[in-house]
Each structure stands twice: as C-alpha cells, then as structure tokens.
Write a protein that holds these residues in place. Structure first.
Motif, PDB file in Angstrom:
ATOM      1  N   GLU A   8     -13.955  -3.954  -8.799  1.00  0.00           N
ATOM      2  CA  GLU A   8     -14.625  -4.437  -7.591  1.00  0.00           C
ATOM      3  C   GLU A   8     -15.755  -3.478  -7.266  1.00  0.00           C
ATOM      4  O   GLU A   8     -15.539  -2.432  -6.652  1.00  0.00           O
ATOM      5  CB  GLU A   8     -13.646  -4.538  -6.421  1.00  0.00           C
ATOM      6  CG  GLU A   8     -12.521  -5.536  -6.655  1.00  0.00           C
ATOM      7  CD  GLU A   8     -11.559  -5.599  -5.494  1.00  0.00           C
ATOM      8  OE1 GLU A   8     -11.819  -4.900  -4.490  1.00  0.00           O
ATOM      9  OE2 GLU A   8     -10.566  -6.333  -5.586  1.00  0.00           O
ATOM     10  N   ARG A  43      -6.815  -0.027  -0.609  1.00  0.00           N
ATOM     11  CA  ARG A  43      -6.622  -0.776  -1.852  1.00  0.00           C
ATOM     12  C   ARG A  43      -5.134  -0.893  -2.130  1.00  0.00           C
ATOM     13  O   ARG A  43      -4.426   0.110  -2.254  1.00  0.00           O
ATOM     14  CB  ARG A  43      -7.335  -0.078  -3.015  1.00  0.00           C
ATOM     15  CG  ARG A  43      -7.132  -0.754  -4.349  1.00  0.00           C
ATOM     16  CD  ARG A  43      -7.953  -0.122  -5.442  1.00  0.00           C
ATOM     17  NE  ARG A  43      -9.365  -0.404  -5.265  1.00  0.00           N
ATOM     18  CZ  ARG A  43     -10.309  -0.034  -6.111  1.00  0.00           C
ATOM     19  NH1 ARG A  43      -9.999   0.644  -7.198  1.00  0.00           N
ATOM     20  NH2 ARG A  43     -11.575  -0.321  -5.881  1.00  0.00           N
ATOM     21  N   TYR A  57       0.843  -1.189   0.000  1.00  0.00           N
ATOM     22  CA  TYR A  57       0.000   0.000   0.000  1.00  0.00           C
ATOM     23  C   TYR A  57       0.887   1.250   0.000  1.00  0.00           C
ATOM     24  O   TYR A  57       2.046   1.206   0.428  1.00  0.00           O
ATOM     25  CB  TYR A  57      -0.920   0.026   1.224  1.00  0.00           C
ATOM     26  CG  TYR A  57      -1.767  -1.212   1.402  1.00  0.00           C
ATOM     27  CD1 TYR A  57      -3.074  -1.271   0.927  1.00  0.00           C
ATOM     28  CD2 TYR A  57      -1.250  -2.341   2.048  1.00  0.00           C
ATOM     29  CE1 TYR A  57      -3.848  -2.410   1.098  1.00  0.00           C
ATOM     30  CE2 TYR A  57      -2.017  -3.483   2.222  1.00  0.00           C
ATOM     31  CZ  TYR A  57      -3.316  -3.508   1.739  1.00  0.00           C
ATOM     32  OH  TYR A  57      -4.072  -4.645   1.908  1.00  0.00           O
TER      33      TYR A  57
END
Length: 357
Positions: A235, A49, A42
C-alpha cells in the motif's frame, strides 16, 4: 520529537479481546476492530496496520459455551473454521455479540440487551453497513491492487519495501489476476509470481493443490496466513491528502495524532471580502479602429471648410428635421420626415463631393 500517527480506522466497534485460533494453544491479547463486515486484529490500540483479519462473509453463528461462565468466552463459527475469544466482562461479550450478528446478518437480533446509548450506536452502524453494501455494485479491489505490468510491480516492491511485499496486478487475460511477492534474502530480493483465475463467482490460486477463494480479499488473506504474515499487502502512500487534518500532540506520551474535523456536506463557500486576489494576467484587448469622419465638426462647418478637407473621404450622417410639430404641421404643408434634405444643403454637398472627386 513527537511521532506522527495517521487517523485511526473508523471501526463500528473496537476493544481489546483475547483470541485463540485453531493453531493457538493459549489466548493472545489483541486489539480488535469491526471494520465493515471484517474483524481486524492489531498488536495494540495505537497500531494502524492490522496484522490479521477475519471476514464475516462465511459467518454461521455466534456460540456461547455453557461451561466456565465466569470467563466470558464466545466462539465464531465460520465455514470450516471456528475462532475462540474471551472478553473481560459480560457487557463486553454482549456488545460483540450484538455487533457481529448485526453486521453479518444486517439485522439487529431481538435478544440483544443494550442500553439506549449503545443501542443507538448499533443502529447507526447497521445503517452505515447497509449503505456500504448498497454502493458495492462491483467487487471492490483490494488496496494492494495496482494497474502495473510485471516489471513495474517488481520495481515497486524493490524500491519501496516498507510499503509491503505483496502486490496484485492485472493478469495476461481479463479472467486472470497475478500476484507478485518480494522478500529480502541476504541483501538480495526474491521475486515470485502467482496466477489467479476467476471461475464464475470464485477465484482459484493456481498452485498445488489449487486454492479456491470467494473474493480477491480472501486471496490476499490466504497468502498472509500461509506465510504467517511475512507477506504484507503493498500500500503505497498517497502523495496528496484528501482531507484537511489537524495535528494534535498528547502532552503525556508525546504522540502526535492527525485528527480530521467533521465537514458538512456540500460545497463550502469561502468569503474573500477584504482579501480579493489580484486578477489573472491577460493580454491587452486590442482597440478596435473606427473611422471618425467629422472630428467634432458640424455639418455646416464641414461644408465651409470643404476645400481644406479634400484629403479625406468622409460620410456625414444627416437627420431630416421637421420644423412643424403636431397636427399644425399637416395644415401648413410641413414636409414629412422622409421628404428629403434642404435643397441648398444638398447643392453644397454635391459641390463638395465634386471637389473631393
């Protein structure tokens, strides 16, 4: 205005690391979390995400260089790849070594040197990973896989560009999977479709030259790495929550975090005492109709009023009465219960029936 942030992923272990991949010249600081048997990277600890990931399926060994011991370096040797990392302390490197080897090999290494608290957390992570793998009877589809057609996939990617730009969908046959990508170009969309075939225990991306991947998750990772993370897995957010969340706002930076309280297993019984909901509306139950032959009259009164009751046909249930009780009844010639009714009463009833007929 506070910013709403969803719950962070449940990593086995997470910390800032300095990472240098094959094509990197310097180390880059990144937030790293061990999620299952995959390292997720990250930009910072507040991001939800991941921008990159590294699967431990092809893990070979954990290598610690003998040179520059003060920099706390280590390398992950994978099949055809080696990724270098740097930590801030010796304890941090030992924690990463213990977690990576334990999750990759499903066994705590004997050479691990941890305090009782971290060692207990490591054992809990091992049990969770064993349970997770035992439940994987079939290959888990990536979250960007959607059971849609070609045109539906194009519509989803164009209507929801913020949810991602890469989508997996069923192919034209049971042994194929299709990959649909969508990128913006000066106000328009560039849509592309790729074919992935399954051959035994591997997946082959039908490009020139063909690319072989061990799983569909690796297929998605290949597209991300090839495009330098320009393609993001699609998503779409779920419209319904599957857990009860509590919003907590940090007084310092104003960041609002959704925390999910730990729930006990089993069904929670909620008492509704004092707050009973009203019953559901129902259709009124139809009253059954019954004939009432006597309307409250006794048998003798009905006989006396027979002329006034000739308009109805009635049936009078009569019970035989034995005036004699006990053994005395037999000696005095008492009639039995089944000997019949009183003869006078029978005669009057016959007279009444004749009048009615």
């Amino acid at each position: 205005m506070s910013r709403i942030k969803n719950a962070t992923p449940e990593h086995y272990f997470e910390e800032y690391l300095y990472k240098k991949d094959v094509n990197d010249k310097v180390y880059k600081k990144t937030w790293v979390g061990l999620l299952g048997n995959c390292l997720c990277f990250y930009s910072n600890h507040k991001d939800l995400r991941c921008v990159d990931s590294l699967s431990l399926e092809n893990f070979i060994c954990f290598k610690e260089p003998t040179t520059s011991p003060s920099e706390y370096l280590f390398s992950l040797c994978m099949t055809g790849r080696e990724v270098q990392f740097k930590t801030d302390s010796l304890e941090s490197r030992e924690m990463w070594r213990a977690y990576i080897i334990t999750v990759a090999e499903l066994n705590i290494p004997q050479s691990v040197t941890l305090l009782p608290g971290p060692l207990l957390s490591l054992r809990e992570a091992l049990e969770k990973e064993k349970l997770r793998r035992s439940q994987e009877d079939v290959e888990e589809m990536p979250s960007c896989f959607h059971n849609v057609s070609r045109s539906e996939a194009e519509t989803l990617l164009k209507q929801f560009p913020d949810c991602g730009s890469l989508l997996l969908r069923p192919g034209g046959s049971p042994q194929t999977v299709s990959v649909t990508t969508c990128q913006r170009n000066v106000g328009s969309f560039v849509l592309k479709h790729y074919r992935v075939t399954q051959e035994q225990n591997k997946y082959v991306i039908q490009v020139e030259p063909p690319v072989t991947c061990p799983s569909l998750a690796q297929v998605v990772n290949h597209f991300r790495k090839t495009t330098k993370n320009l393609l993001i897995p699609f998503e779409k957010a779920n419209e319904y929550e599957n857990k009860i969340g509590v919003l907590e706002v940090d007084g310092e930076d104003g960041v609002a975090t959704v925390r999910y309280p730990t729930e006990t297993s089993g069904t929670t019984r909620i008492s509704n005492k004092g707050n009973v909901p009203p019953p559901l509306p129902r259709e009124p139950i139809p009253q059954e109709t019954y004939e009432n032959p006597n309307d409250g009259y006794t048998a003798q009164e009905m006989i006396r009023q027979a002329p006034e009751m000739t308009t109805r046909r009635v049936h009078i249930p009569l019970q035989p009465v034995n005036k004699y009780k006990g053994p005395e009844g037999a000696r005095h010639g008492a009639p039995s219960l089944n000997s019949g009714l009183d003869e006078e009463l029978k005669r009057k009833l016959q007279l009444r029936r004749a009048m009615v007929e």
